[in-house]
Design a protein around this motif. Structure first.
Motif, PDB file in Angstrom:
ATOM      1  N   ARG A  69      78.366 -55.393  -6.724  1.00  0.00           N
ATOM      2  CA  ARG A  69      78.178 -55.104  -8.002  1.00  0.00           C
ATOM      3  C   ARG A  69      78.198 -56.233  -9.067  1.00  0.00           C
ATOM      4  O   ARG A  69      78.686 -57.388  -8.473  1.00  0.00           O
ATOM      5  N   THR A  70      77.690 -56.300 -10.165  1.00  0.00           N
ATOM      6  CA  THR A  70      77.469 -57.266 -11.204  1.00  0.00           C
ATOM      7  C   THR A  70      77.441 -56.351 -12.623  1.00  0.00           C
ATOM      8  O   THR A  70      77.273 -55.413 -12.398  1.00  0.00           O
ATOM      9  N   ARG A  71      78.008 -57.202 -13.550  1.00  0.00           N
ATOM     10  CA  ARG A  71      77.859 -56.569 -14.968  1.00  0.00           C
ATOM     11  C   ARG A  71      76.657 -57.661 -15.775  1.00  0.00           C
ATOM     12  O   ARG A  71      77.169 -58.741 -15.791  1.00  0.00           O
ATOM     13  N   ILE A  72      75.988 -57.130 -16.610  1.00  0.00           N
ATOM     14  CA  ILE A  72      75.056 -57.678 -17.426  1.00  0.00           C
ATOM     15  C   ILE A  72      75.517 -56.947 -18.762  1.00  0.00           C
ATOM     16  O   ILE A  72      74.888 -55.704 -18.931  1.00  0.00           O
ATOM     17  N   GLY A  73      76.186 -57.700 -19.658  1.00  0.00           N
ATOM     18  CA  GLY A  73      76.493 -56.926 -20.968  1.00  0.00           C
ATOM     19  C   GLY A  73      77.261 -56.122 -20.467  1.00  0.00           C
ATOM     20  O   GLY A  73      78.421 -56.189 -19.856  1.00  0.00           O
ATOM     21  N   LYS A  74      77.154 -54.578 -21.125  1.00  0.00           N
ATOM     22  CA  LYS A  74      77.612 -53.440 -20.908  1.00  0.00           C
ATOM     23  C   LYS A  74      77.286 -52.674 -19.799  1.00  0.00           C
ATOM     24  O   LYS A  74      78.083 -51.790 -19.202  1.00  0.00           O
ATOM     25  N   ALA A  75      76.057 -52.926 -19.295  1.00  0.00           N
ATOM     26  CA  ALA A  75      75.505 -52.346 -17.934  1.00  0.00           C
ATOM     27  C   ALA A  75      76.220 -53.040 -16.855  1.00  0.00           C
ATOM     28  O   ALA A  75      76.574 -53.989 -16.465  1.00  0.00           O
ATOM     29  N   LEU A  76      76.362 -51.800 -15.654  1.00  0.00           N
ATOM     30  CA  LEU A  76      77.167 -52.057 -14.335  1.00  0.00           C
ATOM     31  C   LEU A  76      75.709 -52.005 -13.383  1.00  0.00           C
ATOM     32  O   LEU A  76      75.139 -51.006 -13.572  1.00  0.00           O
ATOM     33  N   LEU A  77      75.627 -52.929 -12.511  1.00  0.00           N
ATOM     34  CA  LEU A  77      74.559 -52.647 -11.577  1.00  0.00           C
ATOM     35  C   LEU A  77      74.989 -52.688 -10.218  1.00  0.00           C
ATOM     36  O   LEU A  77      76.085 -53.532  -9.962  1.00  0.00           O
ATOM     37  N   THR A  78      74.851 -51.826  -9.203  1.00  0.00           N
ATOM     38  CA  THR A  78      75.429 -51.698  -8.003  1.00  0.00           C
ATOM     39  C   THR A  78      74.473 -51.657  -6.960  1.00  0.00           C
ATOM     40  O   THR A  78      73.191 -51.215  -7.234  1.00  0.00           O
ATOM     41  N   ILE A  79      74.742 -52.384  -5.730  1.00  0.00           N
ATOM     42  CA  ILE A  79      73.823 -52.237  -4.661  1.00  0.00           C
ATOM     43  C   ILE A  79      74.749 -51.653  -3.372  1.00  0.00           C
ATOM     44  O   ILE A  79      75.742 -51.993  -3.043  1.00  0.00           O
ATOM     45  N   THR A  80      74.082 -50.848  -2.856  1.00  0.00           N
ATOM     46  CA  THR A  80      74.539 -50.188  -1.567  1.00  0.00           C
ATOM     47  C   THR A  80      73.613 -50.193  -0.527  1.00  0.00           C
ATOM     48  O   THR A  80      72.468 -49.829  -0.546  1.00  0.00           O
ATOM     49  N   PHE A  81      74.098 -50.937   0.680  1.00  0.00           N
ATOM     50  CA  PHE A  81      73.418 -51.017   1.861  1.00  0.00           C
ATOM     51  C   PHE A  81      73.362 -49.715   2.634  1.00  0.00           C
ATOM     52  O   PHE A  81      74.543 -49.253   2.718  1.00  0.00           O
ATOM     53  N   ALA A  82      72.197 -49.205   3.149  1.00  0.00           N
ATOM     54  CA  ALA A  82      72.258 -48.309   4.138  1.00  0.00           C
ATOM     55  C   ALA A  82      73.071 -48.602   5.191  1.00  0.00           C
ATOM     56  O   ALA A  82      73.246 -49.716   5.727  1.00  0.00           O
ATOM     57  N   PRO A  83      73.615 -47.923   6.187  1.00  0.00           N
ATOM     58  CA  PRO A  83      74.517 -47.951   7.272  1.00  0.00           C
ATOM     59  C   PRO A  83      73.905 -48.860   8.248  1.00  0.00           C
ATOM     60  O   PRO A  83      74.377 -49.692   9.080  1.00  0.00           O
ATOM     61  N   ASN A  84      72.631 -48.559   8.367  1.00  0.00           N
ATOM     62  CA  ASN A  84      71.646 -49.363   9.558  1.00  0.00           C
ATOM     63  C   ASN A  84      71.217 -50.564   8.837  1.00  0.00           C
ATOM     64  O   ASN A  84      70.544 -51.334   9.531  1.00  0.00           O
ATOM     65  N   LEU A  85      71.476 -51.026   7.625  1.00  0.00           N
ATOM     66  CA  LEU A  85      71.009 -52.202   6.939  1.00  0.00           C
ATOM     67  C   LEU A  85      69.433 -52.355   6.918  1.00  0.00           C
ATOM     68  O   LEU A  85      68.965 -53.166   6.531  1.00  0.00           O
ATOM     69  N   GLN A  86      68.835 -51.302   6.825  1.00  0.00           N
ATOM     70  CA  GLN A  86      67.113 -51.234   6.812  1.00  0.00           C
ATOM     71  C   GLN A  86      66.885 -51.097   5.420  1.00  0.00           C
ATOM     72  O   GLN A  86      65.659 -51.054   4.909  1.00  0.00           O
ATOM     73  N   SER A  87      67.975 -50.661   4.386  1.00  0.00           N
ATOM     74  CA  SER A  87      67.428 -50.305   2.905  1.00  0.00           C
ATOM     75  C   SER A  87      68.859 -50.491   2.259  1.00  0.00           C
ATOM     76  O   SER A  87      69.837 -50.579   2.603  1.00  0.00           O
ATOM     77  N   ILE A  88      68.090 -50.575   0.894  1.00  0.00           N
ATOM     78  CA  ILE A  88      69.410 -50.585  -0.156  1.00  0.00           C
ATOM     79  C   ILE A  88      69.088 -49.522  -1.221  1.00  0.00           C
ATOM     80  O   ILE A  88      67.899 -49.369  -1.600  1.00  0.00           O
ATOM     81  N   ILE A  89      70.124 -49.277  -2.025  1.00  0.00           N
ATOM     82  CA  ILE A  89      69.869 -48.483  -3.341  1.00  0.00           C
ATOM     83  C   ILE A  89      70.590 -49.377  -4.405  1.00  0.00           C
ATOM     84  O   ILE A  89      71.626 -49.706  -4.254  1.00  0.00           O
ATOM     85  N   ARG A  90      69.717 -49.729  -5.285  1.00  0.00           N
ATOM     86  CA  ARG A  90      70.234 -50.387  -6.490  1.00  0.00           C
ATOM     87  C   ARG A  90      70.657 -49.539  -7.797  1.00  0.00           C
ATOM     88  O   ARG A  90      69.494 -48.793  -8.039  1.00  0.00           O
ATOM     89  N   ARG A  91      71.361 -49.531  -8.412  1.00  0.00           N
ATOM     90  CA  ARG A  91      71.644 -48.447  -9.386  1.00  0.00           C
ATOM     91  C   ARG A  91      71.978 -49.044 -10.551  1.00  0.00           C
ATOM     92  O   ARG A  91      72.668 -50.362 -10.463  1.00  0.00           O
ATOM     93  N   TYR A  92      71.589 -48.753 -11.822  1.00  0.00           N
ATOM     94  CA  TYR A  92      71.712 -49.264 -13.208  1.00  0.00           C
ATOM     95  C   TYR A  92      72.461 -48.165 -13.845  1.00  0.00           C
ATOM     96  O   TYR A  92      72.033 -47.191 -14.056  1.00  0.00           O
ATOM     97  N   SER A  93      73.615 -48.633 -14.635  1.00  0.00           N
ATOM     98  CA  SER A  93      74.240 -47.603 -15.372  1.00  0.00           C
ATOM     99  C   SER A  93      74.953 -48.291 -16.686  1.00  0.00           C
ATOM    100  O   SER A  93      75.187 -49.478 -16.508  1.00  0.00           O
ATOM    101  N   GLU A  94      74.644 -47.744 -18.008  1.00  0.00           N
ATOM    102  CA  GLU A  94      75.082 -48.274 -19.235  1.00  0.00           C
ATOM    103  C   GLU A  94      75.584 -47.233 -19.920  1.00  0.00           C
ATOM    104  O   GLU A  94      74.710 -45.951 -19.856  1.00  0.00           O
ATOM    105  N   PRO A  95      76.560 -47.315 -20.638  1.00  0.00           N
ATOM    106  CA  PRO A  95      77.183 -46.283 -21.605  1.00  0.00           C
ATOM    107  C   PRO A  95      75.949 -45.838 -22.412  1.00  0.00           C
ATOM    108  O   PRO A  95      75.128 -46.434 -23.043  1.00  0.00           O
TER     109      PRO A  95
END
Length: 152
Positions: A69-95
Motif C-alpha cells: 500500500r501507499t498514500r498519495i494525499g488522502k488517497a489510499l492505493l493498494t496492490i494485492t498479488f494473486a496467490p499464483n503471482l500471475q496477476s495483481i489488483i490495484r485499488r484506489y480509494s479516496e474519501p
C-alpha cells in the motif's frame, strides 16, 4: 578444512571507507523481465507525498508480502498479488470517491521484476516500485513511478 576468514574478508570488502556502512547494490532498470526496455528508466519515484530518485533504492528478489500500500494525499492505493503471482489488483480509494480497481495479468516475471501490458513492478528493499502507463485514476501519475510498502 573451511577457511573462516573468507566471509569476514567478503563483508569487509563491501564496507565503505567512510564509516563502515555496507554499500547498496544499485537497482538495475535497464530492461524488464522480458528483455524490453524498462518502463522505469529515468523516472522519479513518488514515496507517499515525496519525490525520490531511483538511486535511493536497492534491488531485492524477495516478495515480502502479497499486499502492498501507499498514500498519495488522502488517497489510499493498494496492490494485492494473486496467490499464483500471475496477476495483481490495484485499488484506489479516496474519501467521497467511488473505489476504482485495475487488474493486471503479468506476461513475465523473474529476478524481482513483473511486467504486464503498460505496467512494470520492481521489488526493492522494503517494498516495491510500480509504474502504470495508463492508470484508471487521474490521481495516479503515469509520468513517475510509485513506491508501495508491505501492508500489515
Amino acid at each position: 578444512m573451511m577457511n573462516r576468514r573468507a566471509p569476514l574478508l567478503f563483508i569487509l570488502s563491501l564496507c565503505s571507507l567512510s564509516g563502515g556502512a555496507v554499500q547498496a547494490t544499485p537497482l538495475d532498470i535497464s530492461t524488464g523481465c522480458d528483455g524490453s526496455p524498462s518502463l522505469l528508466q529515468g523516472l522519479s519515484i513518488l514515496r507517499n507525498d515525496t519525490l525520490t530518485e531511483m538511486r535511493d533504492y536497492q534491488g531485492d528478489n524477495r516478495l515480502l508480502n502479497t499486499r502492498y500500500r501507499t498514500r498519495i494525499g488522502k488517497a489510499l492505493l493498494t496492490i494485492t498479488f494473486a496467490p499464483n503471482l500471475q496477476s495483481i489488483i490495484r485499488r484506489y480509494s479516496e474519501p467521497g470517491v467511488p473505489e476504482q480497481e485495475q487488474d493486471y495479468q503479468f506476461r513475465c516475471s523473474g529476478m524481482g521484476s513483473f511486467q504486464a501490458q503498460d505496467v512494470e513492478i520492481r521489488l526493492v528493499k522494503g517494498g516495491l516500485i510500480m509504474r502504470e502507463l495508463r492508470p484508471d485514476s487521474m490521481a495516479i501519475p503515469s509520468s513517475i513511478s510509485v513506491f508501495y510498502e508491505p501492508s500489515p
